[in-house]
Design a protein around this motif. Structure first.
Motif, PDB file in Angstrom:
ATOM      1  N   ASN A   1      13.639 -28.086 -14.986  1.00  0.00           N
ATOM      2  CA  ASN A   1      13.375 -27.012 -16.103  1.00  0.00           C
ATOM      3  C   ASN A   1      14.361 -27.967 -16.506  1.00  0.00           C
ATOM      4  O   ASN A   1      15.656 -27.158 -17.399  1.00  0.00           O
ATOM      5  CB  ASN A   1      14.176 -25.939 -15.586  1.00  0.00           C
ATOM      6  N   SER A   2      15.080 -29.463 -16.948  1.00  0.00           N
ATOM      7  CA  SER A   2      15.562 -30.270 -18.263  1.00  0.00           C
ATOM      8  C   SER A   2      16.739 -30.225 -17.028  1.00  0.00           C
ATOM      9  O   SER A   2      17.536 -31.348 -18.042  1.00  0.00           O
ATOM     10  CB  SER A   2      15.970 -29.624 -19.507  1.00  0.00           C
TER      11      SER A   2
ATOM     12  N   LEU B   1      24.189 -32.148  -4.098  1.00  0.00           N
ATOM     13  CA  LEU B   1      23.704 -31.784  -5.589  1.00  0.00           C
ATOM     14  C   LEU B   1      22.001 -32.140  -5.021  1.00  0.00           C
ATOM     15  O   LEU B   1      21.762 -33.262  -3.916  1.00  0.00           O
ATOM     16  CB  LEU B   1      24.274 -32.909  -6.654  1.00  0.00           C
ATOM     17  N   LEU B   2      21.154 -32.244  -5.943  1.00  0.00           N
ATOM     18  CA  LEU B   2      19.685 -32.721  -6.230  1.00  0.00           C
ATOM     19  C   LEU B   2      19.914 -33.256  -7.621  1.00  0.00           C
ATOM     20  O   LEU B   2      20.264 -32.135  -8.270  1.00  0.00           O
ATOM     21  CB  LEU B   2      18.969 -31.577  -5.982  1.00  0.00           C
ATOM     22  N   THR B   3      19.524 -33.993  -7.556  1.00  0.00           N
ATOM     23  CA  THR B   3      19.743 -35.088  -8.490  1.00  0.00           C
ATOM     24  C   THR B   3      17.942 -35.512  -8.877  1.00  0.00           C
ATOM     25  O   THR B   3      17.194 -36.214  -7.911  1.00  0.00           O
ATOM     26  CB  THR B   3      20.402 -36.385  -8.939  1.00  0.00           C
ATOM     27  N   TYR B   4      17.347 -35.769 -10.096  1.00  0.00           N
ATOM     28  CA  TYR B   4      15.977 -35.500 -10.465  1.00  0.00           C
ATOM     29  C   TYR B   4      14.956 -36.554 -11.135  1.00  0.00           C
ATOM     30  O   TYR B   4      16.699 -36.744 -12.071  1.00  0.00           O
ATOM     31  CB  TYR B   4      15.543 -34.100 -11.506  1.00  0.00           C
ATOM     32  N   SER B   5      14.473 -37.360 -10.809  1.00  0.00           N
ATOM     33  CA  SER B   5      13.824 -38.257 -11.964  1.00  0.00           C
ATOM     34  C   SER B   5      12.079 -38.695 -11.414  1.00  0.00           C
ATOM     35  O   SER B   5      12.228 -38.361 -10.050  1.00  0.00           O
ATOM     36  CB  SER B   5      14.923 -39.564 -11.448  1.00  0.00           C
ATOM     37  N   GLY B   6      11.820 -38.776 -11.920  1.00  0.00           N
ATOM     38  CA  GLY B   6       9.807 -39.115 -12.572  1.00  0.00           C
ATOM     39  C   GLY B   6       8.958 -38.187 -11.118  1.00  0.00           C
ATOM     40  O   GLY B   6       8.459 -38.982 -10.399  1.00  0.00           O
ATOM     41  N   GLY B   7       9.885 -37.162 -11.671  1.00  0.00           N
ATOM     42  CA  GLY B   7       8.699 -36.322 -11.003  1.00  0.00           C
ATOM     43  C   GLY B   7       8.835 -35.604  -8.884  1.00  0.00           C
ATOM     44  O   GLY B   7       8.528 -34.840  -8.816  1.00  0.00           O
TER      45      GLY B   7
ATOM     46  N   MET C   1      12.014 -35.355  -2.215  1.00  0.00           N
ATOM     47  CA  MET C   1      10.984 -34.334  -2.461  1.00  0.00           C
ATOM     48  C   MET C   1      10.238 -34.093  -3.432  1.00  0.00           C
ATOM     49  O   MET C   1      10.866 -34.309  -4.755  1.00  0.00           O
ATOM     50  CB  MET C   1      12.586 -33.143  -2.574  1.00  0.00           C
ATOM     51  N   PRO C   2       8.790 -33.979  -3.716  1.00  0.00           N
ATOM     52  CA  PRO C   2       8.300 -33.445  -4.934  1.00  0.00           C
ATOM     53  C   PRO C   2       8.983 -32.518  -5.593  1.00  0.00           C
ATOM     54  O   PRO C   2       9.343 -31.369  -5.360  1.00  0.00           O
ATOM     55  CB  PRO C   2       6.614 -33.290  -4.670  1.00  0.00           C
ATOM     56  N   ASP C   3       9.029 -32.113  -6.830  1.00  0.00           N
ATOM     57  CA  ASP C   3       9.193 -31.572  -7.653  1.00  0.00           C
ATOM     58  C   ASP C   3       8.515 -29.971  -7.538  1.00  0.00           C
ATOM     59  O   ASP C   3       6.875 -30.389  -7.360  1.00  0.00           O
ATOM     60  CB  ASP C   3       9.043 -31.373  -9.063  1.00  0.00           C
ATOM     61  N   ASN C   4       8.623 -28.489  -7.175  1.00  0.00           N
ATOM     62  CA  ASN C   4       8.124 -27.455  -6.826  1.00  0.00           C
ATOM     63  C   ASN C   4       7.044 -27.355  -5.839  1.00  0.00           C
ATOM     64  O   ASN C   4       6.298 -27.168  -6.100  1.00  0.00           O
ATOM     65  CB  ASN C   4       6.958 -26.702  -8.408  1.00  0.00           C
TER      66      ASN C   4
END
Length: 227
Positions: free
Chosen positions: A56-57, A78-84, A103-106
């Motif tokens: 969520n941004s 931490l969980l760090t997000y990139s490219g879905g 891990m895939p988002d959602n």
């Protein structure tokens, strides 16, 4: 936070567990423990979670805090997000690492972190697959789930279930069995019983009128969701 934080989800569990889990909405919702988990400089431990992170941004979300300092301080998971996708990132003054596996988002994934302090061996597992790094690890006091302390924009958003802690480092074989081909299990019957175990479902949680209490069904060190 209110009674709706207990969510019926699509995490399929073996009996007798339901498919409920706890939702963290990133608005200062986090969990504390009745008794903090204190570790010496040579102690080993393992954490295990079933997790469904929601982007969520915010690209860096705190899953596990070891102290009430900044999110880049010692011993923050931490969980760090990139490219879905999400990766596990471990921040420590003596050395950081970010997993190669994602891990895939959602979507539901199993995450485990096994650390041998003193020798500094750290292993992260995503869905039973090992991704490791080595660096010195300082003494850790783990007190919060999903809490960034100084920067609330980094609080965890998503779903948690089947949280467990061992005061030993589990082996690769044991961690693969913990993943169990993607099916959560009653960890009271696991080959190495957890030191503390929070199933986080409607059977073992209760609403006290203000907060959710996540029961530790092994040693009674309950976790309280607060905001």
């Amino acid at each position: 936070m209110n009674t709706t934080n207990l969510i019926q989800s699509n995490l399929t569990k073996t009996q007798p567990f339901s498919n409920y889990s706890m939702f963290y909405d990133a608005v200062d919702v986090y969990s504390t423990f009745d008794t903090q988990i204190s570790l010496g400089s040579s102690d080993s431990f393992t954490w295990s979670f079933w997790i469904k992170p929601v982007y969520n941004s915010i690209s860096d979300m705190v899953l596990l805090r070891a102290s009430a300092t900044s999110i880049t301080a010692n011993n923050t998971m931490l969980l760090t997000y990139s490219g879905g996708n999400w990766r596990i990132k471990w921040d420590n003054a003596s050395g950081n690492f970010t997993t190669g596996y994602v891990m895939p988002d959602n979507e539901w994934s199993h995450v485990a972190l096994s650390i041998t302090q003193g020798t500094g061996t750290r292993y992260a597992y995503i869905n039973g697959v090992q991704d490791s790094a080595n660096a010195a690890v300082a003494g850790i006091t783990s007190q919060w789930l999903g809490f960034s302390s100084q920067n609330t924009t980094n609080d965890f958003e998503g779903y948690l279930s089947q949280c467990a802690y061992w005061n030993t480092n589990l082996s690769t074989t044991e961690l693969a069995a913990l993943y169990n081909n993607g099916v959560p299990q009653d960890l009271r019957d696991f080959s190495v019983q957890p030191t503390q175990y929070w199933p986080m479902n409607e059977k073992y949680n209760y609403w006290d009128g203000s907060n959710w209490i996540n029961r530790d069904i092994i040693n009674g060190n309950d976790s309280t969701m607060v905001n």
